[in-house]
Design an enzyme around this catalytic site. Structure first.
Site, PDB file in Angstrom:
ATOM      1  N   HIS A 175       0.851  -1.196   0.000  1.00  0.00           N
ATOM      2  CA  HIS A 175       0.000   0.000   0.000  1.00  0.00           C
ATOM      3  C   HIS A 175       0.885   1.243   0.000  1.00  0.00           C
ATOM      4  CE1 HIS A 175      -3.961   1.976   1.275  1.00  0.00           C
ATOM      5  NE2 HIS A 175      -3.083   2.974   1.267  1.00  0.00           N
ATOM      6  N   HIS A 202       1.237   5.377  -2.183  1.00  0.00           N
ATOM      7  CA  HIS A 202       0.642   6.344  -3.113  1.00  0.00           C
ATOM      8  C   HIS A 202       1.765   7.005  -3.910  1.00  0.00           C
ATOM      9  CE1 HIS A 202      -3.513   6.452  -1.341  1.00  0.00           C
ATOM     10  NE2 HIS A 202      -2.837   5.912  -0.331  1.00  0.00           N
ATOM     11  N   GLN A 242     -10.044   9.397  -4.076  1.00  0.00           N
ATOM     12  CA  GLN A 242      -9.653  10.079  -2.845  1.00  0.00           C
ATOM     13  C   GLN A 242     -10.787  10.924  -2.246  1.00  0.00           C
ATOM     14  OE1 GLN A 242      -6.239  10.545  -0.850  1.00  0.00           O
ATOM     15  NE2 GLN A 242      -8.193  10.656   0.219  1.00  0.00           N
ATOM     16  N   HIS A 255      -9.816   1.733   0.953  1.00  0.00           N
ATOM     17  CA  HIS A 255      -9.473   2.505   2.141  1.00  0.00           C
ATOM     18  C   HIS A 255     -10.707   2.426   3.039  1.00  0.00           C
ATOM     19  CE1 HIS A 255      -6.167   4.006  -0.229  1.00  0.00           C
ATOM     20  NE2 HIS A 255      -5.783   4.870   0.709  1.00  0.00           N
ATOM     21  N   GLU A 307     -10.814   4.324   7.667  1.00  0.00           N
ATOM     22  CA  GLU A 307      -9.567   4.953   8.117  1.00  0.00           C
ATOM     23  C   GLU A 307      -9.930   6.172   8.965  1.00  0.00           C
ATOM     24  OE1 GLU A 307      -5.404   6.931   6.471  1.00  0.00           O
ATOM     25  OE2 GLU A 307      -7.021   6.497   5.063  1.00  0.00           O
ATOM     26  N   ASP A 365       2.533   3.388   2.697  1.00  0.00           N
ATOM     27  CA  ASP A 365       1.426   4.317   2.467  1.00  0.00           C
ATOM     28  C   ASP A 365       1.896   5.624   1.844  1.00  0.00           C
ATOM     29  OD1 ASP A 365      -1.093   5.367   2.369  1.00  0.00           O
ATOM     30  OD2 ASP A 365      -1.398   5.510   4.523  1.00  0.00           O
TER      31      ASP A 365
END
Length: 413
Positions: A55, A57, A150, A208, A211, A307
């Site tokens: 995971h 980005h 997102q 996701h 979270e 992440d």
């Protein structure tokens, strides 16, 4: 290539490993080198399959401070800052930063990467850049791309259409962020929407999921139910699930039955979860982490990811899974000797399972010759000393090498 005198995955006995035609062909002690064969003297070091970052980005990497620093350290401010930064994205911008991150990761032994890419962008600029990068770096790393909304699917203009376009362009997996949708109904609908897409197109799912520290955020039960009812568990991943750390134990006990039945995967991101979590608490302050230890003990697959690498959600990050595992064993209280020694699995085999790599992963005769050599005899020592990845080998080729730092202490006592 012959790699001599190494400990494979903490094995107390040292052995040799031969690579021919890009695959492991023999694992046995005291092999003699062939004529003109490249020989690597492991000198008793640890040989592992490559690290898996399940995971990250890559579209946001190396943007910390642009256009401002996230001084509050909250998830929501990170989203706000990135929403402004992504207005200036270009193909060259994304490629330059992502390539720099991949270079760091390769030096630290990472060969398999699942990156989430923001698709709440009308131009899908970052997605198209990372699809290009995926092909460009194939000799260095395998990249899976998750179409990640997102700012939500139903809560963002044309969110559903953008997700479908991302699939058409070539995303490997579909994502969601149900806890960030405007309301609970939108969150549930978004999960049903992406599960339909994944089923129709034969794609993986990585959400996701919850979270947030809010114990009333319970999208995980919805995702697990969908995974179970559709028999898609191994293809489905719940990332973060930090709300699970805030659920009361009675509800968590009930939920664990469903999680086990679903067969789905979990990804925890210890560095960033510890950083962002508990931000609205005074004291006692929550760790902000999912129930890594309990999930593991229940036989549920859990892997780790970094992440964020120097972006609006985390100002730090070096593309190093040892950082992640080190934080993970502390935060999840996995500090028994055996737990520490085996914790490499969160960044290797467990991650490979999450990414559905199958039988192509691992050090065994007949498998692709992908491996890393760490400057320590076992993973307990490797983690304790933050051991250097001496050699990163991909399909029988050396793609990165380091040298063990030798510090000389000149003072006397």
């Amino acid at each position: 290539m012959l790699i001599r005198n190494v400990h494979i995955e903490n094995d107390a006995s040292a052995t040799d490993v031969r690579i021919e035609n890009s695959v492991f062909t023999c694992i046995a002690p005291f092999m003699e080198p062939h004529e003109h064969e490249t020989v690597i003297d492991g000198a008793g070091a640890l040989l592992l399959p490559p690290f898996v970052d399940s995971h990250v980005h890559l579209d946001t990497t190396l943007t910390a401070g642009q256009p401002e620093w996230n001084e509050t350290g909250t998830l929501f401010d990170g989203i706000r800052i990135w929403s402004e930064r992504k207005q200036t994205l270009s193909r060259e911008d994304v490629l330059t930063r992502a390539e720099a991150a991949i270079t760091m990761m390769a030096g630290n032994g990472i060969q398999f990467i699942r990156t989430h890419v923001d698709v709440t962008d009308p131009g899908l600029t970052a997605l198209q850049a990372l699809l290009e990068l995926k092909e460009k770096v194939r000799d260095v790393a395998d990249i899976q791309i998750v179409a990640f909304p997102q700012e939500g699917i139903l809560s963002y203009p044309r969110g559903q259409a953008l997700m479908m376009e991302a699939i058409r362009l070539g995303a490997d997996a579909v994502g969601a962020i149900p806890h960030f949708e405007f309301n609970r109904d939108y969150g549930v609908e978004s999960l049903k929407f992406i599960m339909d897409l994944a089923e129709q197109h034969g794609l993986l799912v990585d959400v996701h999921c919850d979270e947030i520290d809010d114990p009333s955020s319970r999208n995980l039960e919805v995702l697990a139910t969908l995974a179970y009812e559709r028999d898609m568990g191994p293809r489905v991943t719940a990332s973060h699930t930090t709300a699970l750390g805030s659920y009361n134990d009675a509800y968590a006990c009930k939920l664990f039955r469903l999680l086990s039945m679903s067969g789905m995967n979990f990804v925890s991101n210890p560095l960033v979860n510890m950083h962002l979590g508990g931000r609205f608490d005074t004291y006692p302050k929550r760790r902000g982490l999912t129930r890594v230890k309990e999930l593991t003990e229940a036989g549920i697959n859990v892997s780790f990811g970094e992440d964020d690498i120097q972006d609006p959600w985390s100002p730090l990050g070096a593309g190093n899974m040892l950082d992640v595992v080190h934080m993970g064993v502390y935060a999840a209280q996995l500090m028994g000797y055996t737990q520490i020694k085996e914790s490499y699995r969160y960044a290797t085999h467990n991650g490979a399972h999450t990414l559905n790599l199958g039988d192509d992963y691992g050090i065994a005769v007949g498998r692709p010759a992908n491996c890393i050599l760490l400057d320590a005899p076992n993973f307990f020592d490797a983690l304790n000393t933050h051991a250097v990845v001496l050699t990163n080998i991909r399909e029988g080729r050396i793609i990165a090498q380091s040298h063990s730092p030798n510090t000389v202490v000149s003072c006397t006592f």
